[in-house]
Design a protein around this motif. Structure first.
Motif, PDB file in Angstrom:
ATOM      1  N   PRO A 218      -0.387   3.766   5.448  1.00 16.70           N
ATOM      2  CA  PRO A 218      -0.459   4.300   4.083  1.00 16.70           C
ATOM      3  C   PRO A 218      -1.890   4.545   3.603  1.00 16.70           C
ATOM      4  O   PRO A 218      -2.119   5.435   2.778  1.00 16.70           O
ATOM      5  CB  PRO A 218       0.261   3.255   3.221  1.00 16.70           C
ATOM      6  CG  PRO A 218       0.329   2.022   4.046  1.00 16.70           C
ATOM      7  CD  PRO A 218       0.282   2.458   5.477  1.00 16.70           C
ATOM      8  N   ILE A 219      -2.842   3.789   4.130  1.00 13.61           N
ATOM      9  CA  ILE A 219      -4.246   4.026   3.770  1.00 13.61           C
ATOM     10  C   ILE A 219      -4.652   5.424   4.240  1.00 13.61           C
ATOM     11  O   ILE A 219      -5.172   6.229   3.461  1.00 13.61           O
ATOM     12  CB  ILE A 219      -5.175   2.954   4.373  1.00 13.61           C
ATOM     13  CG1 ILE A 219      -4.924   1.582   3.759  1.00 13.61           C
ATOM     14  CG2 ILE A 219      -6.640   3.366   4.223  1.00 13.61           C
ATOM     15  CD1 ILE A 219      -5.575   0.424   4.499  1.00 13.61           C
TER      16      ILE A 219
ATOM     17  N   LEU B 156       0.822  -1.215   0.000  1.00 11.30           N
ATOM     18  CA  LEU B 156       0.000   0.000   0.000  1.00 11.30           C
ATOM     19  C   LEU B 156       0.854   1.261   0.000  1.00 11.30           C
ATOM     20  O   LEU B 156       0.467   2.272  -0.602  1.00 11.30           O
ATOM     21  CB  LEU B 156      -0.978  -0.029   1.165  1.00 11.30           C
ATOM     22  CG  LEU B 156      -2.081  -1.073   0.967  1.00 11.30           C
ATOM     23  CD1 LEU B 156      -2.814  -1.344   2.262  1.00 11.30           C
ATOM     24  CD2 LEU B 156      -3.051  -0.647  -0.121  1.00 11.30           C
ATOM     25  N   GLN B 157       2.014   1.204   0.623  1.00  9.24           N
ATOM     26  CA  GLN B 157       2.931   2.353   0.576  1.00  9.24           C
ATOM     27  C   GLN B 157       3.383   2.594  -0.862  1.00  9.24           C
ATOM     28  O   GLN B 157       3.408   3.736  -1.330  1.00  9.24           O
ATOM     29  CB  GLN B 157       4.133   2.099   1.492  1.00  9.24           C
ATOM     30  CG  GLN B 157       5.035   3.296   1.666  1.00  9.24           C
ATOM     31  CD  GLN B 157       4.356   4.449   2.378  1.00  9.24           C
ATOM     32  OE1 GLN B 157       3.577   4.249   3.305  1.00  9.24           O
ATOM     33  NE2 GLN B 157       4.622   5.658   1.953  1.00  9.24           N
ATOM     34  N   ARG B 158       3.711   1.525  -1.566  1.00 11.03           N
ATOM     35  CA  ARG B 158       4.126   1.650  -2.978  1.00 11.03           C
ATOM     36  C   ARG B 158       2.961   2.149  -3.829  1.00 11.03           C
ATOM     37  O   ARG B 158       3.124   3.024  -4.673  1.00 11.03           O
ATOM     38  CB  ARG B 158       4.635   0.295  -3.472  1.00 11.03           C
ATOM     39  CG  ARG B 158       4.948   0.188  -4.951  1.00 11.03           C
ATOM     40  CD  ARG B 158       6.174   0.976  -5.398  1.00 11.03           C
ATOM     41  NE  ARG B 158       7.390   0.647  -4.728  1.00 11.03           N
ATOM     42  CZ  ARG B 158       8.246  -0.308  -5.080  1.00 11.03           C
ATOM     43  NH1 ARG B 158       8.005  -1.058  -6.129  1.00 11.03           N
ATOM     44  NH2 ARG B 158       9.343  -0.500  -4.381  1.00 11.03           N
ATOM     45  N   ARG B 159       1.774   1.600  -3.606  1.00  7.51           N
ATOM     46  CA  ARG B 159       0.583   2.061  -4.346  1.00  7.51           C
ATOM     47  C   ARG B 159       0.339   3.546  -4.110  1.00  7.51           C
ATOM     48  O   ARG B 159       0.004   4.279  -5.014  1.00  7.51           O
ATOM     49  CB  ARG B 159      -0.652   1.274  -3.924  1.00  7.51           C
ATOM     50  CG  ARG B 159      -0.836  -0.041  -4.631  1.00  7.51           C
ATOM     51  CD  ARG B 159      -2.256  -0.542  -4.359  1.00  7.51           C
ATOM     52  NE  ARG B 159      -2.553  -1.730  -5.079  1.00  7.51           N
ATOM     53  CZ  ARG B 159      -2.959  -1.774  -6.343  1.00  7.51           C
ATOM     54  NH1 ARG B 159      -3.094  -0.684  -7.028  1.00  7.51           N
ATOM     55  NH2 ARG B 159      -3.237  -2.934  -6.911  1.00  7.51           N
ATOM     56  N   LYS B 160       0.505   3.971  -2.862  1.00  6.91           N
ATOM     57  CA  LYS B 160       0.289   5.376  -2.509  1.00  6.91           C
ATOM     58  C   LYS B 160       1.256   6.265  -3.289  1.00  6.91           C
ATOM     59  O   LYS B 160       0.844   7.246  -3.926  1.00  6.91           O
ATOM     60  CB  LYS B 160       0.461   5.585  -1.011  1.00  6.91           C
ATOM     61  CG  LYS B 160       0.335   7.039  -0.561  1.00  6.91           C
ATOM     62  CD  LYS B 160       0.528   7.192   0.941  1.00  6.91           C
ATOM     63  CE  LYS B 160       1.929   7.006   1.370  1.00  6.91           C
ATOM     64  NZ  LYS B 160       2.738   8.210   1.497  1.00  6.91           N
TER      65      LYS B 160
ATOM     66  N   PHE C 139     -11.396  -4.065 -12.582  1.00  8.29           N
ATOM     67  CA  PHE C 139     -11.454  -3.061 -11.514  1.00  8.29           C
ATOM     68  C   PHE C 139     -12.376  -3.554 -10.410  1.00  8.29           C
ATOM     69  O   PHE C 139     -13.536  -3.872 -10.649  1.00  8.29           O
ATOM     70  CB  PHE C 139     -11.940  -1.711 -12.051  1.00  8.29           C
ATOM     71  CG  PHE C 139     -11.944  -0.626 -11.013  1.00  8.29           C
ATOM     72  CD1 PHE C 139     -10.774  -0.003 -10.644  1.00  8.29           C
ATOM     73  CD2 PHE C 139     -13.121  -0.252 -10.382  1.00  8.29           C
ATOM     74  CE1 PHE C 139     -10.760   0.989  -9.673  1.00  8.29           C
ATOM     75  CE2 PHE C 139     -13.127   0.734  -9.408  1.00  8.29           C
ATOM     76  CZ  PHE C 139     -11.947   1.357  -9.056  1.00  8.29           C
ATOM     77  N   ARG C 140     -11.850  -3.637  -9.188  1.00  5.15           N
ATOM     78  CA  ARG C 140     -12.622  -4.101  -8.029  1.00  5.15           C
ATOM     79  C   ARG C 140     -12.941  -2.979  -7.060  1.00  5.15           C
ATOM     80  O   ARG C 140     -13.610  -3.204  -6.068  1.00  5.15           O
ATOM     81  CB  ARG C 140     -11.818  -5.149  -7.259  1.00  5.15           C
ATOM     82  CG  ARG C 140     -11.596  -6.440  -7.966  1.00  5.15           C
ATOM     83  CD  ARG C 140     -10.896  -7.448  -7.046  1.00  5.15           C
ATOM     84  NE  ARG C 140     -11.634  -7.623  -5.801  1.00  5.15           N
ATOM     85  CZ  ARG C 140     -11.073  -7.579  -4.584  1.00  5.15           C
ATOM     86  NH1 ARG C 140      -9.799  -7.365  -4.432  1.00  5.15           N
ATOM     87  NH2 ARG C 140     -11.807  -7.755  -3.514  1.00  5.15           N
ATOM     88  N   GLY C 141     -12.403  -1.809  -7.300  1.00  7.99           N
ATOM     89  CA  GLY C 141     -12.579  -0.698  -6.388  1.00  7.99           C
ATOM     90  C   GLY C 141     -11.240  -0.124  -5.988  1.00  7.99           C
ATOM     91  O   GLY C 141     -10.186  -0.630  -6.359  1.00  7.99           O
ATOM     92  N   CYS C 142     -11.304   0.946  -5.227  1.00 11.49           N
ATOM     93  CA  CYS C 142     -10.089   1.601  -4.741  1.00 11.49           C
ATOM     94  C   CYS C 142      -9.308   0.631  -3.854  1.00 11.49           C
ATOM     95  O   CYS C 142      -9.862   0.095  -2.878  1.00 11.49           O
ATOM     96  CB  CYS C 142     -10.481   2.853  -3.966  1.00 11.49           C
ATOM     97  SG  CYS C 142      -9.118   3.611  -3.055  1.00 11.49           S
ATOM     98  N   PRO C 143      -8.036   0.390  -4.152  1.00 11.63           N
ATOM     99  CA  PRO C 143      -7.271  -0.561  -3.336  1.00 11.63           C
ATOM    100  C   PRO C 143      -7.143  -0.132  -1.876  1.00 11.63           C
ATOM    101  O   PRO C 143      -7.060  -0.970  -0.988  1.00 11.63           O
ATOM    102  CB  PRO C 143      -5.907  -0.621  -4.020  1.00 11.63           C
ATOM    103  CG  PRO C 143      -5.841   0.561  -4.910  1.00 11.63           C
ATOM    104  CD  PRO C 143      -7.237   0.949  -5.245  1.00 11.63           C
ATOM    105  N   PHE C 144      -7.166   1.170  -1.623  1.00 12.67           N
ATOM    106  CA  PHE C 144      -7.061   1.657  -0.240  1.00 12.67           C
ATOM    107  C   PHE C 144      -8.370   1.416   0.511  1.00 12.67           C
ATOM    108  O   PHE C 144      -8.354   1.037   1.679  1.00 12.67           O
ATOM    109  CB  PHE C 144      -6.684   3.139  -0.232  1.00 12.67           C
ATOM    110  CG  PHE C 144      -5.382   3.399  -0.938  1.00 12.67           C
ATOM    111  CD1 PHE C 144      -4.175   3.182  -0.303  1.00 12.67           C
ATOM    112  CD2 PHE C 144      -5.365   3.835  -2.256  1.00 12.67           C
ATOM    113  CE1 PHE C 144      -2.965   3.389  -0.959  1.00 12.67           C
ATOM    114  CE2 PHE C 144      -4.170   4.043  -2.924  1.00 12.67           C
ATOM    115  CZ  PHE C 144      -2.964   3.816  -2.275  1.00 12.67           C
TER     116      PHE C 144
END
Length: 192
Positions: free
Chosen positions: A120-121, A56-60, A98-103
């Motif tokens: 990170p969220i 999630l940090q990388r996604r952010k 697409f399943r939705g916002c990963p966060f």
């Protein structure tokens, strides 16, 4: 930051966690599908919770960079950067897979506020709210910092609501409707 094997683990965990869920995917599977041993996974990330946080940090970081670049590349005469961002999100919602916002998905899966992935969220959600406030200022619809912050909060609530609709109802057109509501908010502020 990570070794080549760490990058392989991170890429595979990112794919699997998004496609199937953090809780549904174990480190054995991440190890097997990345082709990297479990001892290496643990040496790089410590445990699954820290791996989820790293994903999630990388996604952010990636999302922040992509959204800034998207806005920076808009033509100078773009009517509304805020609505352009809603349009980008609406296009993403219609992508296959697409399943939705990963966060948002991760937050729903990880209710423990002490889970390392919650950092990170929360950082991303605060960032997007601030980014929307910044765009409201750039669009000229916020006369004060307080008004920009209030608009950023309203726009981020619309985005979060549309993302929740994808997760709960499979409604991939919710972001387009959220965009219409945002346009109404902008129009109301443009006339004052």
């Amino acid at each position: 930051m990570y070794s080549a094997s760490g990058e392989l683990i991170l890429a595979e965990a990112t794919r699997l966690f998004y496609a199937e869920g953090i809780g549904a995917v174990g480190v054995d599977r991440v190890s097997a599908e990345s082709g990297v041993s479990k001892p290496t996974l643990y040496a790089q990330f410590g445990n699954k919770d820290k791996l989820a946080a790293a994903v999630l940090q990388r996604r952010k970081a990636t999302r922040q960079k992509e959204l800034r670049e998207f806005i920076d590349e808009l033509p100078a005469d773009t009517d509304s950067r805020v609505l352009a961002l809603f349009d980008r999100f609406a296009r993403n919602h219609t992508r296959p897979g697409f399943r939705g916002c990963p966060f948002t998905i991760a937050a729903a899966e990880l209710p423990d506020p002490e889970h390392p992935a919650r950092v990170p969220i929360a950082e991303y959600k605060a960032w997007i709210r601030g980014f929307l406030a910044e765009l409201a200022r750039a669009d000229g619809i916020a006369a004060t910092d307080a008004e920009a912050e209030r608009l950023g909060e309203q726009f981020s609530l619309l985005i979060d609501g549309a993302n929740a609709q994808v997760i709960t109802l499979g409604d991939k057109k919710a972001m387009a409707r959220a965009r219409d509501i945002a346009a109404g908010i902008i129009a109301a502020h443009s006339t004052t």
